[in-house]
Design a protein around this motif. Sequence first.
Motif, PDB file in Angstrom:
ATOM      1  N   LYS B 166      -5.449   7.515   2.773  1.00 26.13           N
ATOM      2  CA  LYS B 166      -5.246   7.521   4.222  1.00 26.13           C
ATOM      3  C   LYS B 166      -6.194   6.567   4.928  1.00 26.13           C
ATOM      4  CE  LYS B 166      -3.829  12.295   3.901  1.00 26.13           C
ATOM      5  NZ  LYS B 166      -4.448  13.538   3.510  1.00 26.13           N
ATOM      6  N   SER B 167      -7.102   5.962   4.182  1.00 22.36           N
ATOM      7  CA  SER B 167      -8.095   5.092   4.817  1.00 22.36           C
ATOM      8  C   SER B 167      -7.539   3.697   5.050  1.00 22.36           C
ATOM      9  CB  SER B 167      -9.322   4.992   3.927  1.00 22.36           C
ATOM     10  OG  SER B 167     -10.115   3.903   4.339  1.00 22.36           O
ATOM     11  N   PRO B 168      -7.676   3.186   6.260  1.00 24.92           N
ATOM     12  CA  PRO B 168      -7.217   1.815   6.524  1.00 24.92           C
ATOM     13  C   PRO B 168      -7.888   0.800   5.598  1.00 24.92           C
ATOM     14  CG  PRO B 168      -7.743   2.917   8.573  1.00 24.92           C
ATOM     15  CD  PRO B 168      -8.175   3.832   7.470  1.00 24.92           C
ATOM     16  N   LEU B 169      -9.063   1.131   5.126  1.00 30.96           N
ATOM     17  CA  LEU B 169      -9.745   0.196   4.237  1.00 30.96           C
ATOM     18  C   LEU B 169      -9.024   0.126   2.897  1.00 30.96           C
ATOM     19  CD1 LEU B 169     -12.134  -1.376   5.152  1.00 30.96           C
ATOM     20  CD2 LEU B 169     -13.601   0.138   3.884  1.00 30.96           C
ATOM     21  N   LEU B 170      -8.466   1.249   2.492  1.00 30.82           N
ATOM     22  CA  LEU B 170      -7.703   1.214   1.244  1.00 30.82           C
ATOM     23  C   LEU B 170      -6.375   0.482   1.471  1.00 30.82           C
ATOM     24  CD1 LEU B 170      -8.526   2.351  -1.515  1.00 30.82           C
ATOM     25  CD2 LEU B 170      -6.563   3.831  -1.280  1.00 30.82           C
ATOM     26  N   PHE B 252      -5.284  -2.527  11.645  1.00 30.48           N
ATOM     27  CA  PHE B 252      -5.398  -1.067  11.573  1.00 30.48           C
ATOM     28  C   PHE B 252      -6.838  -0.624  11.341  1.00 30.48           C
ATOM     29  CE2 PHE B 252      -0.763  -0.365  10.002  1.00 30.48           C
ATOM     30  CZ  PHE B 252      -0.319  -0.501  11.290  1.00 30.48           C
ATOM     31  N   ASP B 253      -7.603  -1.456  10.646  1.00 34.60           N
ATOM     32  CA  ASP B 253      -9.023  -1.130  10.450  1.00 34.60           C
ATOM     33  C   ASP B 253      -9.651  -0.771  11.790  1.00 34.60           C
ATOM     34  OD1 ASP B 253      -8.955  -1.648   7.808  1.00 34.60           O
ATOM     35  OD2 ASP B 253      -9.918  -3.606   7.904  1.00 34.60           O
TER      36      ASP B 253
END
Lengths: 1011, 660
Positions: B166-170, B252-253
């Motif tokens: 769910k992380s934008p970084l992923l 999105f980050d």
Amino acid sequence: MTRPTGIWRSLDEIAKNDEYRRFAEREFPALEAASSSRRDFMKLVGASLAAAGLISCRRDDTRILPYGEQPPEVVPGQPLYYASTFVLGGRAIGVLAETHVGRPIKLEGNPEHPASRGKLGALAQAAVLDLYDPDRSRHLTHKGELADWEQDFLPFWKAQREALRTANGGAGLAILSGRNASPAVEMLRDEIRNGLPQAKFYEYEPLELSDAGFDADYDLSKAEVIVSLDHDFLGVDEQSIRHTRDFSNRRGGEAGGEMNRLYVVEPHLTVTGSAADHRLSWRAGAVREVAAGLAALTGAFEGQVSNAFLKAAAEDLLAAGSRGVVLAGRRQSAQTHAFARAINERLKSRCVRYSGRDPKVGDIGALAAQLETGKIETLLMLGVNPVYDAPADLDFRGLLGKAGESIHLGLYRDETGQATTWHIPQAHWLESWGDARDGSVVSPIQPMIDPILGGRSELELLGLLAGRLTHDEYMQLDNPGNQPVGSAEPYEVVRERFTAFAKSSRDLGGQWRKYLNTGIAFAAAEERPAPPAPTPTRGEADDDSWEVCFAGSASTWDGRFANNGWLQETPDPITKLVWDNAVLIGPADARELRVKTGDVVRITVDGRSVDLPVFLVPGAAKHSVQVALGYGRKESGALGRHAGANAYKIRTSKAPGIATGAKIAKTGDHRPLASTQQHWTIEANEVIEGAMKDRAIVRTGTKAHFDEHPEFAKHMGLHGPVLQDSSPRPEFTGEYQWGMAIDLNRCTGCNACAVACQAENNIPIVGKDEVIQGREMAWIRIDRFFEGDPEGDVTVTHQPMLCQHCENAPCEIVCPVNATVHNEEGLNVMAYNRCVGTRYCANNCPYKVRRFNYYDYNKETLRSSETDFDGDPMPNPFAKGLSQPQAMQGPLDDLMRLQKNPDVTVRMRGVMEKCTFCTQRIQAAKIAEKTAAGQSKPERIADGELQTACQQSCPADAIVFGDIADSRTRVAKAREHQRGYHVLDHLNTRPRVTYLARIRNPNPALEGEGA
Amino acid sequence: MSDSAAPTAGVSLADAQAREPLVPDGVTYHDVTRKVCGMLDRKPPRWWLPAFLFFAAIAGMGMILIGYQIATGVGVWGLNNPVSWAWDITNFVFWVGIGHAGTLISAILLLLRQKWRMSINRAAEAMTIFAVVCAGIFPMIHVGRIWCVHFLAPFPNHVGIWPNFKSPLLWDVFAISTYAIVSILFWYVGLIPDIATLRDRAKTKKMQIIYGLFALGWRGGNRAWQHYDKACLLLAGLATPLVLSVHTVVSFDFATSVIPGWHTTIFPPYFVAGAIFSGFAMVLTLLIPVRKLYKLESVITIRHLENMAKVILATSCMVGLAYGTEFFVAWYSKNPYEAFVFFQSRMQGPYAWAYWTMIFCNVVVPQTLWSKTMRRSPWLLFVIAGLVNVGMWFERFVIIVTSLANDLLPGSWGYFSPTWVDILTFVGTFGIFGALYLVFLRFLPVVPMNEVKHLLPSTAVTPEEEGTAAGDSDDLIIPDAVRESRNVAGMVAEFADEGALKSGAVALRDQGYERWDAHSPFPVHGMDKAMGIRRSTLGRWTLAGAVLGFWTAVLLTYFPSVQFYPLIVAGKPYNGWVAFIPIYFELTVLFAAFGTVGGMFRLSRLNDWYHPTLKNDRFLRVTDDRFMIAVDERDPKFDVKRTAVLLREAGGRRVTLLEP
């Protein structure tokens, strides 16, 4: 190295081996070989670990007894608590020392002790770090050369005593110490006076900035109206813990309830000023006039006053009657004190008790006069540092030359220790026996560990001077107990003293055990009636010249804690400065001098000058600057050496508290100052005001408003639609749901929580340069917000800010590796091992409470400037030799490592960290319940039984922690409280920390005059 | 080669035919080959080596600083508590943005049939890849513990926890790696025919083997061109949403955060427009000097530059609109936090200088491009493009740093200033970029030859070569090896041009030949019909890849998040599938691209590095300017005499037997 018990005997045997002896003297050879080969290093690490092990088993468990009823076995992983006493400025503060396998790692307040009641301030919390300070003195020296206690000093000392006694009854003997609180010392003083009737005792506390001739003991637990005349009783004060508790307990908090009212007249903002309901910026030198006016209005003095502020305060005082009190500041003149006393006596105030001082003890002026005559043959200085902190006009360093022999007992081979003929390393109070008195309560000082770096106690030196025997001599006597001569061993002295005030001679052993167990005993104090106050006079009117107000430092006190990294890095409650002192100055004065924050000015008082950077603060009186004492140490150890400049240089005995007629000139230099709350500088205050206006981060209201609209705080801030979660959220299935509430109405911003957190959670210090970069590591910070005109009267609100453990935590969603997630009890937990350090969580944290290890702060050298403030180069941390500062090799020095809490991970670089709600304490409490229950179902943890470190130390009791799912707990009630609100709740973060809005209680008669 | 023709005055935008040609008249296929390959054949120009050493040295410095940073800690940068990201992520977004133009030019303009893209897309694609390399460095090194960075990979590792999908970084990890992989595939597929040209022109065995390895046995046969064309189209179709998605995901980050100044719903289109803006500016910055230094004015014409200038002007206006929208929303929302960020912090705050630099470079400067004179003067364009690059860097800096430095709680505000390590590491990435670009210029064709040849009129075969061909004997040419071994692998015949090739093909088709192919330097329109072969079935491979990718993503996100490790993350439901959409999308596209390229390799039999035709010296000129038909001896209808006659009658010349 002679100690009585078995454990010690075996070590003594080893100690006879020369090589071991040398090794043991150096204690941690790894430190001195930082630059040797890796192989050597490994060897030395092994050796020092072994040494650490030896140290940890050195606690003398046959002598001291643990707090409460537990058996004295040491269970690894299970902390033991011992009662002891921290003494500051002659005031006793009862503590409990948490020890892990013999290492004291944290101090907590002793709930039984009246001064602490289980709470502890920042200074006391940090004292444990001094114990492990590698810069502490390790060697007895004579004229700068290494010397030996038994071979060199003892013979000298005995001979000296003999010579003094035979010559003229000790007329050439002077003993200087800090303000004494120890009954045992009193006993030894009497013994010394018996043998050496001409011996003179002197006491000196640098922060007793003026002498009123009498002492005032305030009891604010009953005070309804408090007028502080430049008295920072909630801040830099020996009794601030007690005062904070008493003051906060009467701050009300329920709509329609009772609430005390505080008027503060002061030249510069203090913690007390920020707690005020009415604050008047007033030149310190003119406070006497305010006192006179107040006295006139209350009928204690004659005169006419038309000032509205004073009228309102006086009317309030008169209305409160015996529940009103006027406090005079420590730097205020005897005149101001006399006025305050006159008012209090007029009010028949029950909130203050005046007493006199021991007439047989002289002050430093008297000692200087004696030294000047050249008749002092022996000067013994116990734990004091007058070469650094005595009034500059006395030239104490020069006077020392006029004494025959000067002996210095000190924790550090400090400025005084370097100037005396003898220097004896002092045992830290956590390493030695002693006692202290607070009114009718006596409390023991118990050693938690044998002196790590060697060291002697004050009692031992005095005992020998009183003609007592050393322990070895004493033990060689036949039937020692029945001999007329006692032992100088501190333990014996303390026990003897205890026996003297024991209630009965029955079961002395049991009484003694109880004394040690609980940490208190009662003994009627000798009443010393206060001498009559001088007749108050109006005095000359204050002129408009520059005045310099001297103040103690919230971090270093009078300079004695200068080498304590935790305290140096604890932000000043008002300026948020760390690692420095500065000239505090108001914006208007700064414009007049054309200076900005960081510009160095030269302050000249009576031809003496000191260079210091200025720091702009709001709420300062006109032409008044304030300087904190206790900085600019030269021989404090490596950390203190960096910090600030020495304001004692311009402080004279003529004007010890307030110097007028000062000259302030810009030097053109600039010195970067590290402040943890930078904002955009005070010059851009309007922007901040604009930013703060609608944010409602701190919510405050007046008592009248609160009484009318009890839920006013809930209606402040952004009001969007109530956000609903669009999809079902995972449920918290834990047995407990942890939460916290912080009452801003009680918080004074004293920093006790911050230092407690640092001690509990192994938070590293980072040094000034890193703080300037903005990389301080504190898990709980106290945000300080000003309101109002920076050039006039401002109000200040303190807001402790820590991880809010948001149920919808913005930090969690962005972590790509699930290193920060929620547990079933609602804690926002960090898996340090899992963290790769993207710092995304810190960015997305609306409260900015996450802290990143930009370097290996626990391992690396402190990053600091190359020179200290006076331009002297830093001592080379790798050089070896006598008393070489070693803290520069990094806070996680082998010695410092011993302080670390074994229940908390020490984080490496590249890892994010933050408040865990003291998860280790939660686990410990759960385990304790399970252990207690055995096979049966564990009991629930009772409310209040489990405390976080910050909560535990908060003298104001502003922090409540517990289970929010159980509606009976204090924290659950606080969440539902009428003043309760969540910071930034419009973001739908659902914090687990509730803040209770701050209520001020302004006098309706002064409405519109500024809060 | 003469300089490009003077601009035709009064060109009507509506009249595409009346536009000045993208390639000047009189240029032959061979001219194109000679021009482009000449850059590689000749010794490098005198400036090449010093320039390369210069950039390599800067790159080396960057590497050393990265090593220093990894060894010492992220603290060597100026980051602090409120500002946990600054130059690292600014540089990352900057480089990713630059990396947009290449794929955009190739893919979107291909789909839009914009022929002018052809001579610049290769250089732009290379720029994309090198920019993505530079971009990838920063998220990698900005982490505190780079040795743990594999925790982000979606496989069970020793720590036992899966990444947080769910992380934008992923999402970034998936988006950037998919983009990098698909861009490289797209670039490489585009390079294959040109590498074959290089292989066929190689003068040394070594170069022949090296180029040959990468050419995968490409021979320009229509059976390969057929799939190749389709693959390019499909890849373009896949890359187009990808281009748009990359900066959307990067945005999105910020957009999914709660920080005022980051939390903005217009970020995706705004970031994409900004990326195209900066990407085109960087293409101009690179192409204008390259064009001059390599004298490519005839291939990269003023019209190319002008078209790019128009794109820059358009995207500048979009970016300006986005800035304005942010202000409007900040005002209209009455949100004090938003209003503070935009009206006080950015415009008047401590970073106002950065903010106004950004406005000047991104909004004010490009407005000059309304003037045609400006659009058509290369050196002015160069300056403007440079300023746009500066402005776009500052845009990212302003978004990231000002938002963090003064965010929600004034109690935690701070200020960021870069350290020398920050600055020099960024400079170092320009060294890496420049050095890689110079290597590209030296060893690979800067201009896609096959595509440019496609643009030439069909009479562009070199005249004097034609002359010699015409004088050849009509006899069947039998190489000595065939004579000796009496073994024949097949037969080739040369044709004059595309038309002749097509009639040859029709003849063979009508005779029912099966194992043969028509070879040309570029795909010849209508050849499939002439050869009588079915439409390419490559689309099925793409679809299969897409389906596989989608389900992989669904299972990859579902099982760890819901079944294996149901962790309470920000109070979101375990199966928060909405948050997995970026991953579904990226893996679908990635696997579809794998399917397409794999399918093309399979269908075109591109893994055959050797073929008998490659022994024929004249056949090697197919990848330059020749048109040939090759018939395999295994064809049931193959007969040396009859087939030779058929080929000759169909217009083929120099009919030659192939040795095996």
